[in-house]
Design a protein around this motif. Structure first.
Motif, PDB file in Angstrom:
ATOM      1  N   LYS A  31       0.828  -1.211   0.000  1.00 51.49           N
ATOM      2  CA  LYS A  31       0.000   0.000   0.000  1.00 51.49           C
ATOM      3  C   LYS A  31       0.859   1.257   0.000  1.00 51.49           C
ATOM      4  N   LYS A  32       2.050   1.183   0.602  1.00 56.58           N
ATOM      5  CA  LYS A  32       2.944   2.342   0.621  1.00 56.58           C
ATOM      6  C   LYS A  32       3.595   2.566  -0.740  1.00 56.58           C
ATOM      7  N   ARG A  33       3.918   1.487  -1.441  1.00 56.20           N
ATOM      8  CA  ARG A  33       4.717   1.588  -2.660  1.00 56.20           C
ATOM      9  C   ARG A  33       3.890   1.792  -3.918  1.00 56.20           C
ATOM     10  N   VAL A  34       2.605   1.423  -3.886  1.00 54.77           N
ATOM     11  CA  VAL A  34       1.751   1.508  -5.078  1.00 54.77           C
ATOM     12  C   VAL A  34       0.512   2.326  -4.757  1.00 54.77           C
ATOM     13  N   HIS A  35       0.098   3.157  -5.705  1.00 57.49           N
ATOM     14  CA  HIS A  35      -1.121   3.943  -5.522  1.00 57.49           C
ATOM     15  C   HIS A  35      -2.331   3.084  -5.880  1.00 57.49           C
ATOM     16  N   PHE A  36      -3.180   2.812  -4.898  1.00 59.74           N
ATOM     17  CA  PHE A  36      -4.417   2.069  -5.104  1.00 59.74           C
ATOM     18  C   PHE A  36      -5.610   3.016  -4.960  1.00 59.74           C
ATOM     19  N   THR A  37      -6.621   2.811  -5.802  1.00 62.28           N
ATOM     20  CA  THR A  37      -7.867   3.561  -5.659  1.00 62.28           C
ATOM     21  C   THR A  37      -8.621   3.029  -4.447  1.00 62.28           C
ATOM     22  N   SER A 227      -3.989   3.478 -18.594  1.00 66.25           N
ATOM     23  CA  SER A 227      -3.772   4.280 -17.390  1.00 66.25           C
ATOM     24  C   SER A 227      -2.271   4.517 -17.206  1.00 66.25           C
ATOM     25  N   LEU A 228      -1.914   5.317 -16.218  1.00 68.26           N
ATOM     26  CA  LEU A 228      -0.500   5.568 -15.943  1.00 68.26           C
ATOM     27  C   LEU A 228       0.213   4.272 -15.550  1.00 68.26           C
ATOM     28  N   ASP A 229      -0.459   3.426 -14.782  1.00 70.31           N
ATOM     29  CA  ASP A 229       0.143   2.153 -14.382  1.00 70.31           C
ATOM     30  C   ASP A 229       0.379   1.255 -15.594  1.00 70.31           C
ATOM     31  N   ASP A 230      -0.551   1.303 -16.571  1.00 68.52           N
ATOM     32  CA  ASP A 230      -0.353   0.512 -17.790  1.00 68.52           C
ATOM     33  C   ASP A 230       0.869   1.000 -18.558  1.00 68.52           C
ATOM     34  N   ARG A 231       1.049   2.325 -18.621  1.00 72.29           N
ATOM     35  CA  ARG A 231       2.214   2.877 -19.328  1.00 72.29           C
ATOM     36  C   ARG A 231       3.517   2.497 -18.619  1.00 72.29           C
ATOM     37  N   ILE A 232       3.492   2.552 -17.281  1.00 73.57           N
ATOM     38  CA  ILE A 232       4.689   2.172 -16.533  1.00 73.57           C
ATOM     39  C   ILE A 232       5.029   0.710 -16.758  1.00 73.57           C
ATOM     40  N   ALA A 233       3.998  -0.149 -16.740  1.00 73.80           N
ATOM     41  CA  ALA A 233       4.225  -1.577 -16.951  1.00 73.80           C
ATOM     42  C   ALA A 233       4.796  -1.843 -18.340  1.00 73.80           C
ATOM     43  N   LEU A 234       4.250  -1.143 -19.363  1.00 81.01           N
ATOM     44  CA  LEU A 234       4.756  -1.297 -20.727  1.00 81.01           C
ATOM     45  C   LEU A 234       6.203  -0.821 -20.822  1.00 81.01           C
ATOM     46  N   ALA A 235       6.505   0.312 -20.209  1.00 90.31           N
ATOM     47  CA  ALA A 235       7.860   0.871 -20.259  1.00 90.31           C
ATOM     48  C   ALA A 235       8.863  -0.043 -19.572  1.00 90.31           C
ATOM     49  N   VAL A 236       8.506  -0.533 -18.401  1.00 87.57           N
ATOM     50  CA  VAL A 236       9.413  -1.396 -17.636  1.00 87.57           C
ATOM     51  C   VAL A 236       9.665  -2.703 -18.374  1.00 87.57           C
ATOM     52  N   ASP A 237       8.591  -3.318 -18.887  1.00 85.82           N
ATOM     53  CA  ASP A 237       8.731  -4.583 -19.594  1.00 85.82           C
ATOM     54  C   ASP A 237       9.584  -4.418 -20.849  1.00 85.82           C
ATOM     55  N   SER A 238       9.356  -3.344 -21.608  1.00 88.55           N
ATOM     56  CA  SER A 238      10.116  -3.104 -22.837  1.00 88.55           C
ATOM     57  C   SER A 238      11.580  -2.833 -22.538  1.00 88.55           C
ATOM     58  N   PHE A 239      11.852  -2.043 -21.486  1.00 83.17           N
ATOM     59  CA  PHE A 239      13.243  -1.736 -21.148  1.00 83.17           C
ATOM     60  C   PHE A 239      13.983  -2.982 -20.691  1.00 83.17           C
ATOM     61  N   ARG A 240      13.322  -3.813 -19.893  1.00 79.07           N
ATOM     62  CA  ARG A 240      13.966  -5.049 -19.450  1.00 79.07           C
ATOM     63  C   ARG A 240      14.285  -5.958 -20.628  1.00 79.07           C
TER      64      ARG A 240
END
Length: 294
Positions: A31-37, A227-240
């Motif tokens: 809960k501290k590390r990820v923004h949850f609705t 969403s922003l989380d989807d973009r982050i996931a795409l960016a992280v996966d592609s960079f790895r």
């Protein structure tokens, strides 16, 4: 994705924590590390509450989770599962009925925050304290070894090696100076911290990090459902994937062009999967179909 028998014996195998207190500490860290609705927090609390019998494993129907968490849309539930999987905080196992056949309720297995598959894991020092392995000096030595190997591999692959930013003073009396290169701490606030912290391990340069994130923005700004989380996931996966290919010997002259190509293929693959599911009338949570893009 493999299917497992829907039985108590199989359910017992998915315990990931030694006690309920340990599980609660890791969930609090999530809960501290990820923004949850607010709705996602209710879902997380409901699933944690029903993960005490087999500590860390929740075996509930989706309808029951939505009812207990007071969530009216299944899309919210899917978004929560996707977010948890992207950050490595949860694994989902499909089950089938042994006697009658057909798919049964999924088993949702919470993961430890400091495990290797977590994007927002604990620091090396915290991880060492939890596992009782390397101390500070050993961790420092290992870190320096990894950094030197990374720099050497990047040089062999014709990638511009990232040097420590140096400041050259030109006029001390007038406080005028020129900066040759800025490190990751000077990265624009538009770049998410999760992506910045990953990239700086290999390219500690603010301009490089911003250019890589700009590619993600260009490729996804028309995808309104992202969403922003989807973009982050795409960016992280592609960079790895880019780093993994370079480590394996791929010769890359321009990392930005290579990163663009990886992102483009991932989005095309996602489009093909969505189109195929709609044409075949499959459920959105069904296993992705594997396409090979030339």
């Amino acid at each position: 994705m493999a299917f497992f028998a829907a039985c108590e014996k199989e359910y017992q195998k998915h315990q990931t924590f030694s006690s309920v207190d340990e599980m609660n500490r890791h969930i609090a860290e999530m809960k501290k590390r990820v923004h949850f609705t607010p709705a996602e927090l209710r879902i997380l609390d409901v699933m944690a509450k029903h993960s005490c019998k087999v500590v860390g494993a929740c075996w509930l129907k989706k309808a029951n989770i939505m009812k207990l968490a007071n969530v009216g849309s299944e899309i919210t539930l899917r978004r929560f599962f996707k977010k948890m999987q992207n950050y490595g905080f949860m694994k989902i196992y499909r089950t089938y009925r042994v006697k009658k056949g057909g798919q049964s309720s999924n088993i949702y297995e919470f993961q430890k925050v400091f495990s290797e598959n977590c994007l927002g894991g604990l620091s090396r020092r915290e991880n060492a304290e939890n596992k009782g392995v390397p101390k500070d000096e050993e961790v420092k030595t290992k870190t320096e070894t990894i950094a030197s190997e990374t720099k050497r591999n990047n040089k062999n692959n014709s990638i511009n090696s990232i040097r420590t930013p140096s400041i050259r003073t030109t006029n001390v009396s007038n406080n005028a100076f020129s900066v040759d290169k800025l490190d990751a701490s000077y990265t624009s606030s538009k770049v998410p911290a999760a992506f910045r912290d990953l990239v700086k391990c290999f390219y500690d340069d603010a301009q490089t990090i911003e250019e890589l994130w700009k590619i993600i923005h260009i490729k996804t700004y028309k995808l309104l459902y992202y969403s922003l989380d989807d973009r982050i996931a795409l960016a992280v996966d592609s960079f790895r994937q880019m780093v993994r290919n370079i480590k394996r010997g791929r010769k890359v002259r321009n990392i930005f062009g290579y990163f663009w190509g990886i992102v483009d293929k991932k989005i095309e693959l996602e489009y093909r999967n969505i189109t195929f599911k709609l044409e075949m009338g499959l459920d959105a949570d069904s296993e992705d179909v594997i396409f090979y893009i030339p």
